[in-house]
Write a protein that holds these residues in place. Structure first.
Motif, PDB file in Angstrom:
ATOM      1  N   LEU A   1       0.803  -1.128  -0.054  1.00 52.89           N
ATOM      2  CA  LEU A   1      -0.093  -0.023   0.018  1.00 52.89           C
ATOM      3  C   LEU A   1       0.722   1.290   0.097  1.00 52.89           C
ATOM      4  O   LEU A   1       1.057   1.707   1.039  1.00 52.89           O
ATOM      5  CB  LEU A   1      -0.893  -0.098   1.272  1.00 52.89           C
TER       6      LEU A   1
ATOM      7  N   GLY B   1       1.810   5.054  -2.091  1.00 56.18           N
ATOM      8  CA  GLY B   1       1.265   5.979  -2.924  1.00 56.18           C
ATOM      9  C   GLY B   1       1.485   7.383  -2.530  1.00 56.18           C
ATOM     10  O   GLY B   1       1.625   7.460  -1.238  1.00 56.18           O
TER      11      GLY B   1
ATOM     12  N   THR C   1      -0.188  10.034  -4.500  1.00 49.87           N
ATOM     13  CA  THR C   1      -1.265  10.920  -5.245  1.00 49.87           C
ATOM     14  C   THR C   1      -2.119  11.276  -4.360  1.00 49.87           C
ATOM     15  O   THR C   1      -2.635  10.619  -3.401  1.00 49.87           O
ATOM     16  CB  THR C   1      -2.005  10.209  -6.159  1.00 49.87           C
TER      17      THR C   1
ATOM     18  N   ILE D   1      -4.988   8.576  -3.493  1.00 50.50           N
ATOM     19  CA  ILE D   1      -4.515   7.175  -2.657  1.00 50.50           C
ATOM     20  C   ILE D   1      -4.215   7.910  -1.104  1.00 50.50           C
ATOM     21  O   ILE D   1      -4.291   7.093  -0.191  1.00 50.50           O
ATOM     22  CB  ILE D   1      -3.085   6.894  -3.281  1.00 50.50           C
TER      23      ILE D   1
ATOM     24  N   LEU E   1      -7.344   7.731   0.381  1.00 47.08           N
ATOM     25  CA  LEU E   1      -7.834   6.657   0.657  1.00 47.08           C
ATOM     26  C   LEU E   1      -7.173   6.009   2.023  1.00 47.08           C
ATOM     27  O   LEU E   1      -7.742   5.315   2.965  1.00 47.08           O
ATOM     28  CB  LEU E   1      -7.594   5.709  -0.382  1.00 47.08           C
ATOM     29  N   PHE E   2      -5.661   6.405   2.217  1.00 48.51           N
ATOM     30  CA  PHE E   2      -5.034   6.010   3.593  1.00 48.51           C
ATOM     31  C   PHE E   2      -5.677   6.527   4.718  1.00 48.51           C
ATOM     32  O   PHE E   2      -5.806   5.767   5.709  1.00 48.51           O
ATOM     33  CB  PHE E   2      -3.867   6.266   3.400  1.00 48.51           C
TER      34      PHE E   2
ATOM     35  N   THR F   1      -6.460  -4.149  -8.213  1.00 45.82           N
ATOM     36  CA  THR F   1      -6.335  -3.004  -7.931  1.00 45.82           C
ATOM     37  C   THR F   1      -5.863  -3.020  -6.305  1.00 45.82           C
ATOM     38  O   THR F   1      -5.064  -1.998  -5.601  1.00 45.82           O
ATOM     39  CB  THR F   1      -7.468  -1.765  -7.716  1.00 45.82           C
TER      40      THR F   1
ATOM     41  N   VAL G   1      -6.334  -3.713   1.013  1.00 40.72           N
ATOM     42  CA  VAL G   1      -7.180  -2.753   1.959  1.00 40.72           C
ATOM     43  C   VAL G   1      -7.918  -3.232   3.122  1.00 40.72           C
ATOM     44  O   VAL G   1      -7.864  -2.616   4.028  1.00 40.72           O
ATOM     45  CB  VAL G   1      -7.945  -1.663   0.857  1.00 40.72           C
TER      46      VAL G   1
ATOM     47  N   ILE H   1     -10.952   1.990  -4.818  1.00 41.04           N
ATOM     48  CA  ILE H   1      -9.765   2.220  -5.296  1.00 41.04           C
ATOM     49  C   ILE H   1      -9.734   2.538  -6.692  1.00 41.04           C
ATOM     50  O   ILE H   1     -10.296   1.587  -7.725  1.00 41.04           O
ATOM     51  CB  ILE H   1      -8.964   0.850  -4.918  1.00 41.04           C
TER      52      ILE H   1
ATOM     53  N   ARG I   1      -3.730   6.767 -12.088  1.00 43.73           N
ATOM     54  CA  ARG I   1      -2.810   7.226 -11.328  1.00 43.73           C
ATOM     55  C   ARG I   1      -1.370   6.648 -11.746  1.00 43.73           C
ATOM     56  O   ARG I   1      -0.730   6.161 -11.013  1.00 43.73           O
ATOM     57  CB  ARG I   1      -3.098   6.913  -9.699  1.00 43.73           C
TER      58      ARG I   1
ATOM     59  N   GLU J   1       2.107   6.654  -9.881  1.00 42.25           N
ATOM     60  CA  GLU J   1       2.367   5.627  -8.657  1.00 42.25           C
ATOM     61  C   GLU J   1       3.057   4.961  -9.272  1.00 42.25           C
ATOM     62  O   GLU J   1       3.776   4.043  -8.377  1.00 42.25           O
ATOM     63  CB  GLU J   1       1.223   5.258  -8.313  1.00 42.25           C
TER      64      GLU J   1
END
Length: 459
Positions: A144, A146, A148, A151, A154-155, A176, A181, A312, A318, A321
């Motif tokens: 995991l 990234g 961007t 992302i 998302l974290f 993905t 996740v 995702i 993206r 990445e």
């Protein structure tokens, strides 16, 4: 319930042990000599094996040596002996026996020993699960990655939802990283010490999904020779990932909804409701609202699962990445194969930056692992990529015709080659499926493959 093998050439010994253990609620299988015991051990799973030290065929000690030499889920072994000597005890324990019993038996002692073995087997399984989870945790933290904004957001969301027990629905194309996740949510939650159990709906025959999820009693259906706890009970106290939930048959969706609402499961063939304490995370690459609209997915189940949703984005959305992911996968693959971390040629990095990655992050990881495996030096060149990736660049949507003219046939051939190679990649070189994807007949595709010199002779 503990599954026990009793191997002894004396029928009276087997009878006494069988009756005592069955009365205590255990499952017992008998063997009349060492050869039958070896066959049972090779074809069936046992928690505990009671082996006579001397019997026709392989002795108990010889079978003990074979068991300890195996890897995986092996039974604990108790050696049965008629001679309570120091030498027998030392030899049995030295070879890895769990314990030894002297004939005639004290039945309460036998029952206590079986119970002790059951507890130890449970602890051994928990230790193995913790080791696996620790390994997965490191893999999750590494994969995991990234930078961007999408992302990073998302974290942040993972951190917020991990603190609760709310159901989470993870959306995204195949490859993905939906399971990663889900694991990240589990390992940052209060349930991190509990099990993480994943079950993929597409990997199971539809007739076995119910038994796999909710468990079954022995004899519940043809082939159910043993009772099974089921994935819900395996995940008790932890997190259960229902992967590719959009492919769950409609007939089972109502049963799943009832379990989620009532927090109890009833194994197939059973009558007792068993309470469960499980956090549910579901994932899918499918459009669930569309499935709801066409009545192939229950709306009430959708709302039950979709308390919090995470989406995702595909790798093509993206692309910045890609270098970060490539470096992460290079380190991991190099460590796995005991190689120094190689350098990637500029041409290869440019090819990866141009490629569309229909298989997303999983495909990128596989490509990097392939390149590390095939590399002969500390550098990885373009030749380490499969031909389906090293395809000609697609022509621009609009192009000016130069004053000196253009080789239109070559340009069209390059574009056609690009489309065919993309279709073959998506269908894993199954040409009949590639033809369907391209909207042409299989015969037409074969003609084009031969014309473009792409045909390898396979179907």
């Amino acid at each position: 319930m503990t599954r026990v093998l009793v191997a002894d050439d004396e029928a009276s010994i087997r009878f006494v042990l069988r009756e005592a253990l069955i009365a205590a609620g255990h499952d017992v299988v008998e063997a009349v000599d060492g050869n039958e015991a070896r066959e049972r051990l090779a074809t069936q799973r046992f928690d505990l094996a009671l082996l006579d030290i001397r019997m026709p065929g392989p002795s108990g000690l010889e079978l003990l040596d074979e068991i300890t030499a195996r890897s995986g889920d092996t039974p604990l072994v108790v050696i049965l002996t008629a001679q309570n000597t120091f030498e027998n005890a030392v030899e049995a324990m030295k070879r890895g026996a769990f314990d030894y019993l002297t004939k005639p038996f004290d039945l309460p002692q036998v029952e206590a020993l079986v119970e002790k073995a059951r507890v130890l087997r449970g602890l051994r399984g928990e230790v193995a699960e913790l080791r696996r989870q620790v390994g997965d945790s490191f893999r999750t933290r590494e994969a995991l990655v990234g930078r961007t904004p999408v992302i990073l957001e998302l974290f942040k969301t993972i951190g917020r939802v991990a603190a609760s027990d709310a159901a989470v629905l993870i959306l995204g194309e195949s490859g993905t990283g939906k399971e990663l996740v889900a694991r990240a949510i589990h390992y940052h939650s209060r349930r991190r010490e509990g099990p993480f159990v994943a079950v993929n709906m597409t990997a199971l025959p539809s007739e076995l999904i119910e038994a796999e999820l909710f468990g079954h009693e022995r004899g519940a259906f043809t082939g159910a020779t043993d009772a099974r706890t089921g994935r819900f009970r395996e995940a008790d106290g932890g997190t259960l990932l229902l992967d590719e939930i959009g492919d769950l048959p409609l007939g089972l969706q109502a049963k799943l909804l009832r379990v989620l609402q009532e927090r109890v499961v009833v194994p197939l063939g059973g009558r007792q409701s068993i309470p469960i304490d499980v956090r549910i995370v579901a994932s899918t690459h499918r459009d669930l609202p569309a499935l709801v609209a066409e009545k192939s997915f229950r709306e009430d189940l959708y709302f039950r699962l979709n308390v919090v949703s995470l989406e995702i984005p595909p790798l093509r959305a993206r692309r910045e990445e890609i270098p970060l992911l490539v470096d992460s996968f290079l380190r991991r693959s190099s460590a796995r194969y005991g190689k120094p971390v190689p350098e990637l040629s500029l041409e290869l990095r440019e090819e990866l930056d141009r490629y569309g990655f229909p298989g997303n992050v999983r495909e990128l990881e596989n490509l990097v692992e392939r390149a590390v495996t095939l590399a002969r030096t500390n550098g990885i060149t373009l030749e380490c990529l499969p031909a389906t990736v090293r395809r000609p660049a697609e022509p621009p949507a609009t192009a000016r015709i130069p004053t000196e003219g253009v080789d239109l046939d070559a340009l069209l051939a390059a574009y056609e080659t690009s489309l065919i190679q993309e279709a073959l990649l998506r269908t894993k070189d199954v040409k009949k499926r590639a033809a369907q994807l391209l909207g042409v007949t299989f015969r037409s595709l074969r003609y084009r493959l031969e014309k473009l010199r792409l045909d390898d002779g396979s179907e």
